[in-house]
Structure formats: structure tokens, C-alpha cells
Design a protein around this motif. Structure first.
Motif, mmCIF file in Angstrom:
data_model
loop_
_atom_site.group_PDB
_atom_site.id
_atom_site.type_symbol
_atom_site.label_atom_id
_atom_site.label_comp_id
_atom_site.label_asym_id
_atom_site.label_seq_id
_atom_site.Cartn_x
_atom_site.Cartn_y
_atom_site.Cartn_z
ATOM 1 N N ASP A 386 0.865 -1.184 0.000
ATOM 2 C CA ASP A 386 0.000 0.000 0.000
ATOM 3 C C ASP A 386 0.898 1.229 0.000
ATOM 4 O O ASP A 386 1.426 1.622 1.024
ATOM 5 C CB ASP A 386 -0.925 0.011 1.227
ATOM 6 C CG ASP A 386 -1.784 1.274 1.251
ATOM 7 O OD1 ASP A 386 -2.380 1.561 2.303
ATOM 8 O OD2 ASP A 386 -1.820 1.974 0.214
ATOM 9 N N ASP A 387 1.047 1.808 -1.202
ATOM 10 C CA ASP A 387 1.860 3.030 -1.317
ATOM 11 C C ASP A 387 0.968 4.248 -1.163
ATOM 12 O O ASP A 387 1.067 5.215 -1.934
ATOM 13 C CB ASP A 387 2.561 3.027 -2.687
ATOM 14 C CG ASP A 387 3.470 1.822 -2.854
ATOM 15 O OD1 ASP A 387 3.738 1.426 -4.011
ATOM 16 O OD2 ASP A 387 3.848 1.237 -1.824
ATOM 17 N N GLY A 388 0.039 4.141 -0.212
ATOM 18 C CA GLY A 388 -0.835 5.296 0.036
ATOM 19 C C GLY A 388 -2.064 5.297 -0.839
ATOM 20 O O GLY A 388 -2.805 6.274 -0.880
ATOM 21 N N ALA A 389 -2.322 4.177 -1.533
ATOM 22 C CA ALA A 389 -3.466 4.136 -2.454
ATOM 23 C C ALA A 389 -4.763 3.755 -1.738
ATOM 24 O O ALA A 389 -5.848 3.921 -2.291
ATOM 25 C CB ALA A 389 -3.202 3.128 -3.561
ATOM 26 N N LEU A 390 -4.632 3.248 -0.531
ATOM 27 C CA LEU A 390 -5.824 2.864 0.228
ATOM 28 C C LEU A 390 -6.087 3.921 1.298
ATOM 29 O O LEU A 390 -5.138 4.549 1.796
ATOM 30 C CB LEU A 390 -5.579 1.489 0.891
ATOM 31 C CG LEU A 390 -5.337 0.318 -0.053
ATOM 32 C CD1 LEU A 390 -5.067 -0.956 0.744
ATOM 33 C CD2 LEU A 390 -6.492 0.135 -0.996
ATOM 34 N N PRO A 391 -7.324 4.134 1.694
ATOM 35 C CA PRO A 391 -8.534 3.480 1.190
ATOM 36 C C PRO A 391 -8.992 4.079 -0.152
ATOM 37 O O PRO A 391 -8.633 5.219 -0.474
ATOM 38 C CB PRO A 391 -9.559 3.763 2.279
ATOM 39 C CG PRO A 391 -9.106 5.062 2.883
ATOM 40 C CD PRO A 391 -7.618 5.054 2.822
ATOM 41 N N VAL A 392 -9.730 3.289 -0.882
ATOM 42 C CA VAL A 392 -10.354 3.762 -2.132
ATOM 43 C C VAL A 392 -11.627 4.513 -1.743
ATOM 44 O O VAL A 392 -12.420 4.018 -0.946
ATOM 45 C CB VAL A 392 -10.699 2.567 -3.050
ATOM 46 C CG1 VAL A 392 -11.515 3.029 -4.245
ATOM 47 C CG2 VAL A 392 -9.421 1.868 -3.506
ATOM 48 N N THR A 393 -11.794 5.709 -2.289
ATOM 49 C CA THR A 393 -12.984 6.473 -1.960
ATOM 50 C C THR A 393 -13.508 7.156 -3.213
ATOM 51 O O THR A 393 -12.775 7.342 -4.179
ATOM 52 C CB THR A 393 -12.659 7.542 -0.888
ATOM 53 O OG1 THR A 393 -13.822 8.357 -0.686
ATOM 54 C CG2 THR A 393 -11.523 8.449 -1.350
ATOM 55 N N SER A 394 -14.771 7.498 -3.186
ATOM 56 C CA SER A 394 -15.325 8.266 -4.313
ATOM 57 C C SER A 394 -15.672 9.675 -3.845
ATOM 58 O O SER A 394 -16.303 10.446 -4.551
ATOM 59 C CB SER A 394 -16.611 7.578 -4.817
ATOM 60 O OG SER A 394 -17.535 7.474 -3.742
ATOM 61 N N LEU A 502 -3.475 2.816 -9.358
ATOM 62 C CA LEU A 502 -3.844 1.438 -9.687
ATOM 63 C C LEU A 502 -3.845 0.594 -8.419
ATOM 64 O O LEU A 502 -2.829 0.534 -7.718
ATOM 65 C CB LEU A 502 -2.863 0.842 -10.698
ATOM 66 C CG LEU A 502 -3.051 -0.644 -11.049
ATOM 67 C CD1 LEU A 502 -4.431 -0.882 -11.687
ATOM 68 C CD2 LEU A 502 -1.944 -1.123 -11.978
ATOM 69 N N VAL A 503 -4.998 -0.003 -8.108
ATOM 70 C CA VAL A 503 -5.121 -0.921 -6.965
ATOM 71 C C VAL A 503 -5.397 -2.302 -7.545
ATOM 72 O O VAL A 503 -6.347 -2.481 -8.309
ATOM 73 C CB VAL A 503 -6.274 -0.496 -6.036
ATOM 74 C CG1 VAL A 503 -6.475 -1.527 -4.929
ATOM 75 C CG2 VAL A 503 -5.992 0.893 -5.448
ATOM 76 N N VAL A 504 -4.535 -3.277 -7.203
ATOM 77 C CA VAL A 504 -4.677 -4.618 -7.753
ATOM 78 C C VAL A 504 -5.215 -5.557 -6.687
ATOM 79 O O VAL A 504 -4.717 -5.571 -5.556
ATOM 80 C CB VAL A 504 -3.322 -5.137 -8.270
ATOM 81 C CG1 VAL A 504 -3.441 -6.581 -8.775
ATOM 82 C CG2 VAL A 504 -2.801 -4.227 -9.381
ATOM 83 N N VAL A 505 -6.255 -6.307 -7.025
ATOM 84 C CA VAL A 505 -6.807 -7.332 -6.137
ATOM 85 C C VAL A 505 -6.531 -8.687 -6.791
ATOM 86 O O VAL A 505 -6.943 -8.910 -7.934
ATOM 87 C CB VAL A 505 -8.317 -7.146 -5.924
ATOM 88 C CG1 VAL A 505 -8.879 -8.273 -5.041
ATOM 89 C CG2 VAL A 505 -8.619 -5.783 -5.299
ATOM 90 N N GLY A 519 1.298 -1.780 -9.373
ATOM 91 C CA GLY A 519 0.144 -1.382 -8.539
ATOM 92 C C GLY A 519 0.596 -0.504 -7.391
ATOM 93 O O GLY A 519 1.629 -0.747 -6.786
ATOM 94 N N ASP A 520 -0.214 0.504 -7.114
ATOM 95 C CA ASP A 520 0.079 1.369 -5.960
ATOM 96 C C ASP A 520 -0.361 0.683 -4.668
ATOM 97 O O ASP A 520 0.048 1.051 -3.577
ATOM 98 C CB ASP A 520 -0.661 2.705 -6.120
ATOM 99 C CG ASP A 520 -0.221 3.423 -7.395
ATOM 100 O OD1 ASP A 520 0.991 3.680 -7.519
ATOM 101 O OD2 ASP A 520 -1.058 3.641 -8.287
ATOM 102 N N ALA A 598 0.913 -5.853 4.857
ATOM 103 C CA ALA A 598 1.477 -4.519 4.595
ATOM 104 C C ALA A 598 0.403 -3.456 4.826
ATOM 105 O O ALA A 598 0.536 -2.321 4.370
ATOM 106 C CB ALA A 598 1.992 -4.446 3.169
ATOM 107 N N ALA A 599 -0.661 -3.861 5.534
ATOM 108 C CA ALA A 599 -1.699 -2.860 5.820
ATOM 109 C C ALA A 599 -1.067 -1.731 6.624
ATOM 110 O O ALA A 599 -0.200 -1.976 7.477
ATOM 111 C CB ALA A 599 -2.833 -3.495 6.615
ATOM 112 N N ALA A 600 -1.533 -0.522 6.335
ATOM 113 C CA ALA A 600 -0.969 0.635 7.037
ATOM 114 C C ALA A 600 -1.082 0.392 8.530
ATOM 115 O O ALA A 600 -2.154 0.107 9.056
ATOM 116 C CB ALA A 600 -1.757 1.874 6.649
ATOM 117 N N SER A 601 0.040 0.416 9.206
ATOM 118 C CA SER A 601 0.003 0.169 10.645
ATOM 119 C C SER A 601 1.202 0.833 11.301
ATOM 120 O O SER A 601 2.314 0.749 10.787
ATOM 121 C CB SER A 601 0.048 -1.342 10.925
ATOM 122 O OG SER A 601 0.322 -1.553 12.300
ATOM 123 N N ASP A 602 0.945 1.501 12.387
ATOM 124 C CA ASP A 602 2.045 2.100 13.160
ATOM 125 C C ASP A 602 2.101 1.443 14.529
ATOM 126 O O ASP A 602 2.351 2.101 15.522
ATOM 127 C CB ASP A 602 1.813 3.607 13.296
ATOM 128 C CG ASP A 602 1.790 4.288 11.922
ATOM 129 O OD1 ASP A 602 0.673 4.584 11.439
ATOM 130 O OD2 ASP A 602 2.867 4.432 11.320
#
Ligand code: GLC
Length: 740
Positions: A386-394, A502-505, A519-520, A598-602
Motif C-alpha cells: 500500500d503506497d498510500g493508495a488505500l482506502p479507495v474512496t469516491s 492502480l489498486v490490484v486485487v 500497482g500502488d 502490509a496494511a498501514a500500521s504504526d
């Protein structure tokens, strides 16, 4: 004749003895004969004469990849009516089916459920599956599969719980409890309980070259410490049955393996349930060329401890004569028949052989089951990048385009071993995206990659859904390449050139080689089931924290398998920070490590502390660490405990998973994860399977995956070495040359 076996007030053993005494030899042998798909009219005479004791409702030898018409309570009741009301002794039929990861409500494949690292979730999915399947008259499932597998070329990695013995043990036992409605099989008599079946005994995941059914060669220490462990856990959980595997182990087919089935499983492990062969495997002893004819095959299988012959018919054809002529002891037939009859008594089939036909409509695809399927689908999603592409939003008019072969996939989300699911029940990824992100979402199914490029150029975010079709997953479906199916990587590279984001599933039934995937963000989901669309979108949009962890190591290429995190150190260990690799044409380490996300986590892992620096045999040491969420969003962290035996009589893995704790952490919050580690959990098994805890130090680590996290040391003391050792300490087994 007083039918004492019908007296529910008597102990099971007494009821079984009374029934055996009333049975002819032919009737006892018939209890060991399982037929496929009997018909109440066509097979009425066989049912009246008690010619078979159990049946499987299946589409055939490759049930996992071929759909069938399914089964309904009415047809099962019709069979039971003849068996119970028109036969001499009225012994009910035991009806079986492969209910592996759901029934009409299809949950993620077991490998997907394993990504949750959550035994409670697995137990709830199995429970729901049992509620639905028993409503159709099924009272015996051939699940859970507990084969430990580290070779992703083998299609059946989809059906198991991944590469780790501890995880396979925990989740396999949880599935047993879910199917059987409790631990120890206490709830088996409940009408919505199903007898479970731990399979495929044993070592099937080691099929040579990942080629299904191929020979297996494994030493006893590896067998006991990796492959038998989940079966021990299933037996301890009270699993009602065990299925022997197709393959040979060191030259002997498991269907005829006296040392491991009759002597170890039924002897040393004390398994008192029934052992069933795999499909036609008794007859396959002829193809293994270890039997001269059908009678010899039947005799070998029965002697090995196989109680039920699945569909070959050789038990029914030969055992009566073999007993009469003295070739096979009648006691073997009686023991096998007793195990089958005991199971029928424990299931309450003599009291209540029929199924209420009205149950199915009330439980199939119930809102609660769909909600559970959605929860499980989201938990099956693992974020690989996840290079900052998540979350997907509209939000703010962001235009989202969904493409790829899995964008509108229905049936394909089910994965292998889906017999009663229906495509029309599926919520696709595209539908879930439109539902959640609004009408601005555009969709194409990826058939025309050039059209997808045009649409991608017009969007702000492209979600490309690729992956492996279930047709090449599961039984008899091995592959020589772990690359994405033909054309998909090229399509992604083309999308990469035009997409703003680009988000790849990746939807798959096995670990794939995804090195260099564009993919980002890249998310992996193991065939997520009927609510797969919702589950994937829930994670894509951040509505559900991405909690999935890898239950398998992801290889850089096909050439890297077999691959598992708990490998031995060798005499020339890899230097993770150095350039010591063994392959000259690629890096050695996995692309993604077992247990990782690799979910965003601190989340920060604090130092590991132990309640004492030493633990005596029979004792417990508490291991803990403080976790702190230093990030801005709430997370669900899956903290993992790993242990390493620093010195033992045999070489021990570089680290072994020994516990998991899931903890929800709001931004800025801290919480401790605590593990009570027993000396037994530190012991490994010797070549005979006995616990061998050699005194010495262990390195314990609590971290987010199989390779990182702080460590501490704890020493296992020899009972004698401690002056005030208590009498109740278990005397240690020490290697003769261990010295003091
Ligand atoms: C298959 C599988 C086994 C399954 C059985 C019945 O060949 O190996 O897992 O339970 O036959 O369908």
C-alpha cells in the motif's frame, strides 16, 4: 428379541454390543461399505437387506471441482425410511458429503479463513455450515482437511490452513468443534451437529513436486513435528472420524499403513472413532501394486485400520468370505463395525433418523450466515502493498473504475470444494463497489484490455481484479507455474501506464509468485466465497480494518517452492542482512513473509518480558509485550508468538509459531499481549512421537510476522537440576550425551 440398542438410556458401548450381537456377519460387513448417491427406489432392496451402512452424496471422484444437484432432506428421509422401517434391524444410514467451507452460504476457502488467524471465526463458519448441511440431511462431513502444505504447486493448498503446524492445529480443531457442536463431540446428538473428519492422514501436503497423489518421503521427526500435529489436535478436539490419504508414505499407501494408522493413530494416539478411506482408495491398492486382487486389497486395508471403504465395494465383496475362510479375523470386522455403529448412536440417528424438511429454508443463506460470510471474506484479504493508495474512496467526485476477470465474477469467488453454493447468491466485487462508492463507479469485466485502458484513462482510481480461476485449484489441479494466469500481468502493466492510481486485487486458491507486480496497492484474497465482493470492498474502502495475515509464505518464483517459514537453520544459515543467498539467479527470502501484512500500521511492539527466566518441566512461563498504536487509524493487530529451541537433540526450526493474539487498538492506545507458555509447548517430538524437552534456552519473540519483533530468553530446566524441584515434575528425557 429385545432391541437394547434402541435404549437411549444405555451407554453407547452397551448399545453397540447389543446390536453387534444381533447382526449377522454380512450385516456387520455392510456397515463398513459406503456407496455413492444411492436412490431410495433403485436401491430399495439393498437398503432393506442392510447392504450398506453409509453413503456419500457427491458428484464423483473429483467432487471438489464438479458441481452436482446437491442433496435435500426429502431424499435423505426417503433413504432413511427404507433403511429404518423396512430392514431387519432398522439400522439408520449415515449420510456424508464434503461440506468443506460452507454449504449454501459459502465461506472463504480454508486457506482464506486461515488468513484471519482466528480460531473463533473458523469455528463459527464451521458451525454455520453444519446448521445448513444438516438441514439437508447431511450428518457427516469430510472436513477439516488439516494437511500442512508448503508447496503451492499442489492445488489442495486451498483446502488446508497453510504451511504452519500450530495454525493448522488450532484452526483444524476449531473447525472440528464447529462442525460437531462442541469439544469432544459432546454435542454430536444435536440435530444440527455433523461428524467431522480430519483428513488426509498423513503427510499429503508433501506430494512430490506438488503433483497430487504423488509419493511422499518424510522422516519421522518431521512427520511428528509438522504433519501429525494437526491430527493430534483434531483427535484431542474429539474429531469423530479420520480419512486416510491416497499417497504412499515411504512406499506404503496410507490406506494400508499398519504402523501409522492402526498402531499410531488408533494405538498410541488412542483414536476411538472411525477411519474412512479416501474415494476408491482401497481398490487403488491394486494400482499401487501392493495387492494382487480385490480380496487382498480389502484385507490389507482392514488390517491397517481402515474401517469404512469409500465406494470401492471391495469390503462388501470380499470380507465375509475372508472371515469365513479364516484369512481375516472376525474381530477386525467387529471392531470396525463397532466404530461405525458407535458414531451412529452418538449422532442420535437411532432416536431421530429423519430431518425436518422445513429447516433448510429457514437457515440457508440466513442474514446471520451472510453477515458471517462477509466478516470472514474481509478477514481473508491480505494487504501486500500500500503506497498510500488505500482506502479507495469516491468522495469529492473521485472516479473509480473496476476491471479485470474477477470484477464481475460470481461462481469463481467460491473457490474449490463448493458443492451447494450458487452463483446467483454471490455479491460481485463490482456490485459491492457500486453499492458502497455510488453510481460514479464504472465497470468492465476485463475481457477487452484495450477497452479497459480507455476506461482507466478516464478514471482517477482503477481497481483491477485478477487471479486464479478455481478450475485449476483443489484436487488433481497442480500447476508448474505460480505466475498469474496468461495475459494478466501484461494487462496490469498496460493499466499501470495509463492509470492515475492502480489498486490490484489478486483472487487465488494458492500462493502466487507476484514479484514485480505493478500497482500502488496490491491485495491478496483467497477465494472469498459468497460475500467476497462485500468483503473485498469493505477492506478497499477502509470500512473494515485490513486484518488478514499470510498463512503461507509468498515465493518470489515457482523455483523457490517448497517454502515455509519454520525451516531448519542448516549449517550455513542465510544472512538476512548479508548477500548470502543460495540461488544464483534470485534472492532467497520469500517475497512476503508468513504472518505478515502490509496494511498501514504504526503498531510498535515493546520489549518482550517473561514471568521468570526459567521454567521447569510441567511449569508455565508467561510471555508478554506491550503494543502501541502510534498511527491515526484504529487497527486490529495480530500479534504472533514464536519460539526457537536454541539447542536440542535434533536441529529445530529457526522459529515456530506458538501463539496468536488479536488486539484492537485505537489511535494512541496501548495494550499488552500475554501468552502462557507451557514446557510441553516448548518440547518437540522425537522419532517415535514422544515429547522430547531437552533442557536449555529458548528464544521467544512476539512480533507482527515470522521474522520480526523483539525477543527474550527463557531456560527450560531439567527437573533434577533444580534443587527444590517438586516431585510432580516430569522427568526429562535427556539425550545420553547431553552431559550436565
Ligand atoms: C476426494 C478427496 C477427499 C474427499 C473424497 C470424497 O477424492 O480426496 O478429500 O473427501 O474424495 O469426495
Amino acid at each position: 428379541m429385545t432391541r437394547a440398542w434402541l435404549d437411549a438410556g444405555l451407554p453407547v458401548a452397551e448399545r453397540v454390543d447389543a446390536l453387534l450381537a444381533a447382526m449377522t456377519l454380512e450385516e456387520r460387513v455392510a456397515q463398513l461399505h459406503q456407496v455413492a448417491n444411492p436412490d431410495p427406489v433403485r436401491d430399495a432392496e439393498a437398503l432393506r437387506s442392510g447392504a450398506f451402512g453409509t453413503c456419500i452424496v457427491a458428484s464423483g471422484a473429483f467432487a471438489g471441482t464438479v458441481r452436482d444437484a446437491g442433496t435435500q432432506a426429502a431424499s435423505v428421509n426417503a433413504l432413511q425410511r427404507v433403511a429404518v422401517e423396512e430392514s431387519r434391524l432398522g439400522v439408520p444410514l449415515l449420510v456424508a458429503r464434503d461440506v468443506v467451507h460452507g454449504h449454501r452460504t459459502v465461506f472463504p476457502i480454508p486457506l482464506g479463513q486461515a488468513a484471519s488467524f482466528d480460531a473463533d471465526l473458523v469455528r463459527r463458519c464451521a458451525r454455520a455450515a453444519a446448521v445448513e448441511a444438516t438441514a439437508d440431511g447431511v450428518r457427516w462431513t469430510f472436513a477439516p482437511m488439516v494437511d500442512v502444505a508448503a508447496d503451492a504447486r499442489w492445488g489442495r493448498v486451498a483446502e488446508g490452513w497453510g504451511e504452519d503446524p500450530w495454525l493448522a492445529s488450532e484452526l483444524g480443531a476449531a473447525a472440528v468443534e464447529g462442525f460437531q457442536h462442541g469439544r469432544g463431540g459432546g454435542g454430536l446428538a444435536d440435530p444440527d451437529a455433523m461428524a467431522a473428519c480430519a483428513k488426509h492422514y498423513v503427510g499429503y501436503g508433501l506430494a512430490q513436486g506438488g503433483r497430487d497423489y504423488a509419493e511422499v518421503d518424510v522422516g519421522p521427526v518431521t512427520l511428528h513435528n509438522r504433519h501429525l500435529r494437526p491430527f493430534v489436535a483434531a483427535v484431542e478436539a474429539g474429531v469423530a472420524t479420520v480419512m486416510t490419504a491416497f499417497h504412499t508414505l515411504d512406499g506404503t499407501p496410507m490406506t494400508a499403513h499398519v504402523p501409522l494408522v492402526r498402531e499410531h493413530l488408533k494405538g498410541a494416539l488412542g483414536f476411538a472413532g472411525a477411519v474412512v478411506s479416501d474415494w476408491d482408495a482401497v481398490a487403488e491398492l491394486l494400482l499401487h501394486r501392493v495387492a494382487v486382487d480385490g480380496a487382498h486389497a480389502a484385507a490389507r486395508a482392514l488390517r491397517a485400520g481402515v474401517d469404512v471403504d469409500m465406494v470401492s465395494g471391495l469390503y462388501a465383496a470380499h470380507l465375509v468370505r475372508l472371515v469365513r475362510e479364516g484369512s481375516v479375523p472376525a474381530a477386525l470386522v467387529d471392531d470396525a463395525a463397532a466404530r461405525v455403529l458407535a458414531l451412529k448412536v452418538r449422532l442420535g440417528l437411532f432416536e431421530d433418523p429423519y430431518t425436518d424438511p422445513g429447516r433448510a429454508a429457514a437457515v440457508h443463506l440466513s442474514p446471520a450466515h451472510r453477515a458471517l460470510a462477509r466478516e470472514a471474506a474481509a478477514a481473508a484479504v491480505v494487504v501486500l502493498r500500500d503506497d498510500g493508495a488505500l482506502p479507495v474512496t469516491s468522495a469529492g467526485g473521485v472516479r473509480v473504475h473496476v476491471t479485470g476477470p474477477f470484477a464481475t465474477a460470481r461462481d469463481e469467488l467460491f473457490g474449490t470444494w463448493t458443492l451447494d453454493g450458487r452463483g446467483e447468491d454471490v455479491v460481485t466485487i463490482a456490485e459491492a463497489a457500486a453499492e458502497r462508492l455510488g453510481p460514479s463507479v464504472t465497470v468492465d469485466d476485463g475481457r477487452f484490455t484495450d477497452a479497459a485502458l480507455v476506461a482507466a484513462r478516464a478514471a482517477d482510481v482503477v481497481v483491477a481484479c485478477v487471479g486464479e480461476h478455481p478450475a485449476r485449484s483443489g484436487e488433481a489441479n497442480s500447476v508448474t507455474s505460480l505466475d498469474l494466469p496468461p495475459g494478466q500481468r501484461a494487462a496490469l502493466e498496460a493499466l499501470r501506464r495509463v492509470a492515475r492510481r492502480l489498486v490490484v486485487v489478486v483472487v487465488t486458491g494458492r500462493p502466487l509468485a507476484l514479484d514485480g507486480l505493478p500497482g500502488d496497492a496490491v491485495l491478496l484474497v483467497f477465494h472469498p466465497g459468497v460475500e467476497g465482493g462485500h468483503g473485498v470492498v469493505d477492506v478497499l474502502t477502509g470500512d473494515v480494518p485490513a486484518r488478514g495475515r499470510l498463512p503461507v509464505s509468498l515465493p518470489r518464483s515457482t523455483g523457490h517452492v517448497p517454502l515455509h517459514h519454520d525451516h531448519l537453520p542448516t549449517g550455513r544459515p542465510l544472512d538476512p542482512d548479508g548477500d548470502v543467498d543460495r540461488y544464483r539467479d534470485d534472492r532467497d527470502p520469500p517475497l512476503h513473509v508468513f504472518g505478515s501484512s502490509a496494511a498501514a500500521s504504526d503498531v510498535v511492539y515493546g520489549p518482550v518480558t517473561t514471568s521468570a527466566p526459567t521454567v521447569r518441566t510441567g511449569g508455565v512461563v508467561t510471555v508478554r509485550a506491550r503494543l502501541t498504536n502510534g498511527g491515526p487509524t484504529a487497527v486490529v493487530e495480530t500479534a504472533q508468538l514464536y519460539v526457537r529451541d536454541d539447542v536440542a537433540e535434533v536441529s529445530r526450526p529457526v522459529s515456530e509459531l506458538a501463539g496468536v493474539r488479536r488486539v484492537a487498538l485505537d489511535p494512541g492506545a496501548s495494550d499488552d499481549v500475554v501468552f502462557d507458555l507451557t514446557s510441553a509447548e516448548l518440547a518437540h517430538r522425537d522419532a517415535s512421537g514422544r515429547p522430547a524437552a531437552v533442557p536449555g534456552t529458548f528464544t521467544v519473540r512476539i512480533g507482527p510476522d515470522a521474522r520480526t519483533g523483539p525477543t527474550a530468553r527463557v531456560e527450560l530446566l531439567d527437573a533434577d537440576a533444580d534443587a527444590d524441584a517438586h516431585d510432580d515434575d516430569i522427568a526429562l528425557r535427556r539425550p545420553a550425551d547431553a552431559g550436565r
